[in-house]
Scaffold this motif. Structure first.
Motif, PDB file in Angstrom:
ATOM      1  N   ASP A   1      38.993  39.509  41.718  1.00  0.00           N
ATOM      2  CA  ASP A   1      37.540  39.607  41.855  1.00  0.00           C
ATOM      3  C   ASP A   1      36.804  39.695  40.516  1.00  0.00           C
ATOM      4  O   ASP A   1      35.639  40.084  40.468  1.00  0.00           O
ATOM      5  N   VAL A   2      37.474  39.345  39.423  1.00  0.00           N
ATOM      6  CA  VAL A   2      36.833  39.273  38.110  1.00  0.00           C
ATOM      7  C   VAL A   2      36.923  37.826  37.624  1.00  0.00           C
ATOM      8  O   VAL A   2      37.974  37.195  37.725  1.00  0.00           O
ATOM      9  N   PHE A   3      35.809  37.307  37.084  1.00  0.00           N
ATOM     10  CA  PHE A   3      35.724  35.886  36.768  1.00  0.00           C
ATOM     11  C   PHE A   3      35.181  35.649  35.357  1.00  0.00           C
ATOM     12  O   PHE A   3      34.370  36.438  34.855  1.00  0.00           O
ATOM     13  N   ARG A   4      35.653  34.581  34.745  1.00  0.00           N
ATOM     14  CA  ARG A   4      34.998  34.062  33.546  1.00  0.00           C
ATOM     15  C   ARG A   4      33.806  33.240  34.020  1.00  0.00           C
ATOM     16  O   ARG A   4      33.940  32.397  34.908  1.00  0.00           O
ATOM     17  N   VAL A   5      32.658  33.458  33.415  1.00  0.00           N
ATOM     18  CA  VAL A   5      31.423  32.821  33.879  1.00  0.00           C
ATOM     19  C   VAL A   5      30.824  31.981  32.755  1.00  0.00           C
ATOM     20  O   VAL A   5      30.693  32.449  31.623  1.00  0.00           O
ATOM     21  N   LYS A   6      30.472  30.745  33.090  1.00  0.00           N
ATOM     22  CA  LYS A   6      29.740  29.890  32.161  1.00  0.00           C
ATOM     23  C   LYS A   6      28.352  29.658  32.733  1.00  0.00           C
ATOM     24  O   LYS A   6      28.193  29.103  33.818  1.00  0.00           O
TER      25      LYS A   6
ATOM     26  N   LYS B   1      35.147  31.109  37.169  1.00  0.00           N
ATOM     27  CA  LYS B   1      36.567  30.757  37.204  1.00  0.00           C
ATOM     28  C   LYS B   1      37.388  32.039  37.232  1.00  0.00           C
ATOM     29  O   LYS B   1      37.140  32.961  36.459  1.00  0.00           O
ATOM     30  N   ALA B   2      38.367  32.079  38.118  1.00  0.00           N
ATOM     31  CA  ALA B   2      39.146  33.293  38.341  1.00  0.00           C
ATOM     32  C   ALA B   2      39.939  33.697  37.100  1.00  0.00           C
ATOM     33  O   ALA B   2      40.359  32.854  36.302  1.00  0.00           O
ATOM     34  N   THR B   3      40.137  35.005  36.949  1.00  0.00           N
ATOM     35  CA  THR B   3      40.998  35.552  35.905  1.00  0.00           C
ATOM     36  C   THR B   3      42.233  36.156  36.569  1.00  0.00           C
ATOM     37  O   THR B   3      42.395  36.094  37.787  1.00  0.00           O
ATOM     38  N   ALA B   4      43.089  36.754  35.761  1.00  0.00           N
ATOM     39  CA  ALA B   4      44.295  37.379  36.306  1.00  0.00           C
ATOM     40  C   ALA B   4      43.967  38.620  37.127  1.00  0.00           C
ATOM     41  O   ALA B   4      44.770  39.054  37.951  1.00  0.00           O
ATOM     42  N   LYS B   5      42.781  39.188  36.915  1.00  0.00           N
ATOM     43  CA  LYS B   5      42.374  40.379  37.648  1.00  0.00           C
ATOM     44  C   LYS B   5      41.574  39.982  38.880  1.00  0.00           C
ATOM     45  O   LYS B   5      40.664  39.160  38.810  1.00  0.00           O
TER      46      LYS B   5
ATOM     47  N   SER C   1      28.829  32.017  27.661  1.00  0.00           N
ATOM     48  CA  SER C   1      29.953  32.497  28.467  1.00  0.00           C
ATOM     49  C   SER C   1      29.902  34.012  28.583  1.00  0.00           C
ATOM     50  O   SER C   1      29.523  34.711  27.638  1.00  0.00           O
ATOM     51  N   THR C   2      30.288  34.515  29.740  1.00  0.00           N
ATOM     52  CA  THR C   2      30.296  35.951  29.978  1.00  0.00           C
ATOM     53  C   THR C   2      31.299  36.243  31.086  1.00  0.00           C
ATOM     54  O   THR C   2      32.183  35.423  31.357  1.00  0.00           O
ATOM     55  N   ILE C   3      31.187  37.409  31.715  1.00  0.00           N
ATOM     56  CA  ILE C   3      32.065  37.734  32.834  1.00  0.00           C
ATOM     57  C   ILE C   3      31.218  38.082  34.054  1.00  0.00           C
ATOM     58  O   ILE C   3      30.043  38.448  33.944  1.00  0.00           O
ATOM     59  N   GLY C   4      31.829  37.963  35.210  1.00  0.00           N
ATOM     60  CA  GLY C   4      31.193  38.337  36.459  1.00  0.00           C
ATOM     61  C   GLY C   4      32.243  38.899  37.397  1.00  0.00           C
ATOM     62  O   GLY C   4      33.444  38.708  37.190  1.00  0.00           O
ATOM     63  N   TYR C   5      31.786  39.594  38.428  1.00  0.00           N
ATOM     64  CA  TYR C   5      32.739  40.201  39.352  1.00  0.00           C
ATOM     65  C   TYR C   5      32.042  40.537  40.665  1.00  0.00           C
ATOM     66  O   TYR C   5      30.802  40.578  40.753  1.00  0.00           O
ATOM     67  N   PHE C   6      32.856  40.736  41.690  1.00  0.00           N
ATOM     68  CA  PHE C   6      32.344  41.175  42.979  1.00  0.00           C
ATOM     69  C   PHE C   6      32.264  42.694  42.992  1.00  0.00           C
ATOM     70  O   PHE C   6      33.153  43.385  42.498  1.00  0.00           O
ATOM     71  N   GLU C   7      31.196  43.201  43.567  1.00  0.00           N
ATOM     72  CA  GLU C   7      31.029  44.641  43.768  1.00  0.00           C
ATOM     73  C   GLU C   7      30.524  44.820  45.198  1.00  0.00           C
ATOM     74  O   GLU C   7      29.333  44.709  45.466  1.00  0.00           O
ATOM     75  N   GLY C   8      31.466  45.051  46.105  1.00  0.00           N
ATOM     76  CA  GLY C   8      31.111  45.056  47.515  1.00  0.00           C
ATOM     77  C   GLY C   8      30.727  43.657  47.950  1.00  0.00           C
ATOM     78  O   GLY C   8      31.456  42.691  47.729  1.00  0.00           O
ATOM     79  N   LYS C   9      29.533  43.526  48.544  1.00  0.00           N
ATOM     80  CA  LYS C   9      29.041  42.219  48.970  1.00  0.00           C
ATOM     81  C   LYS C   9      28.187  41.546  47.898  1.00  0.00           C
ATOM     82  O   LYS C   9      27.623  40.472  48.135  1.00  0.00           O
TER      83      LYS C   9
END
Length: 260
Positions: free
Chosen positions: A220-225, A214-218, A231-239
């Protein structure tokens, strides 16, 4: 005087028995749809869609209802999604029931997509076309009458057939596009976009969700379940998609899922 009495009586019966989904504000959504083996993102998709139609979502467990709803349980309708799939299509049946456990709206949706997450979500999206926006009325006169049977109007939503000109083909809709795939060398996952703010990584073979983003205010950074409830965080790094997986010692490990 007799004629006036009949008119008033008819009006009261309409108030009690002639409810429509749009008459309600509160919709109770269960934590799990029991006819499905897994969640497939359906609960989150249904809640978000109903909120977009101005409904207020409350838990399926009545003990967790707000006090104003507990005092008038007939001001709530219950939503459920049933697995109605056949051999060739993923199908769902979306139902809304009143406090008498009577179905007041039943809407079907279907999808040709064989992958469960994408297919079920597209089918649910179709069925939601039949659900109007909330336009609530005063529910204080609505009472429980378990012996009364309402007429049920079933609405079947189907995918409109797009026409293709002889010179150029129409672009594929997001649901028709092939799901993006990612792997960490051990797991092969597919990225299923639920809407603009959330997506799911699901097993490519079984379509069982691995993680919900689920998207956050930042950007390409996401709240991840995760599937195990953590629960943790995830993000895009390039592809690539990065998930910071919690470890037993309280630290986090960086799990890289590379785009294929």
């Amino acid at each position: 005087m007799k004629r006036i009495s009949i008119i008033i009586s008819t009006f009261c019966l309409t108030m009690i028995y002639g409810q429509k989904v749009s008459d309600y504000t509160y919709v109770s959504v269960p934590e799990k749809f029991t006819s499905f083996k897994d969640d497939y993102g359906l609960e989150a998709f249904l809640k978000k869609s109903l909120k977009g139609k101005k409904y207020v979502i409350i838990p399926g467990d009545k003990r967790d209802w707000p006090s104003e709803v507990k005092d008038n349980p007939c001001s709530v309708i219950s939503a459920d999604v049933l697995n109605d799939s056949g051999l060739l299509r993923n199908k769902v049946l979306l139902q809304f029931k009143d406090c008498n456990d009577k179905v007041i709206l039943s809407a079907k949706g279907s999808s040709n997509i064989k992958e469960f997450v994408a297919g079920y979500n597209e089918a649910l999206q179709q069925s939601l076309i039949a659900v109007p926006a909330s336009n609530p009325i005063d529910m204080r006169n609505v009472t429980a009458q378990p012996t009364t049977v309402n007429e049920v109007k079933e609405v079947v939503a189907s995918t409109p057939v797009s026409t293709v000109s002889s010179t150029s083909a129409a672009p594929a809709s997001p649901a028709e596009k092939k799901a993006e795939r990612y792997s960490n060398g051990k797991l092969d996952l597919q990225k299923i976009q639920i809407d603009q703010t959330q997506f799911i990584l699901a097993d490519s073979n079984s379509s069982v969700p691995f993680a919900t983003f689920k998207a956050t205010a930042k950007k390409d950074v996401f709240r991840v379940k995760l599937a195990n409830g953590e629960s943790t965080i995830g993000y895009f790094e390039g592809k690539n998609i990065i998930i910071e997986l919690p470890q037993a010692n309280g630290e986090y490990s960086k799990e890289v899922f590379s785009g294929k």
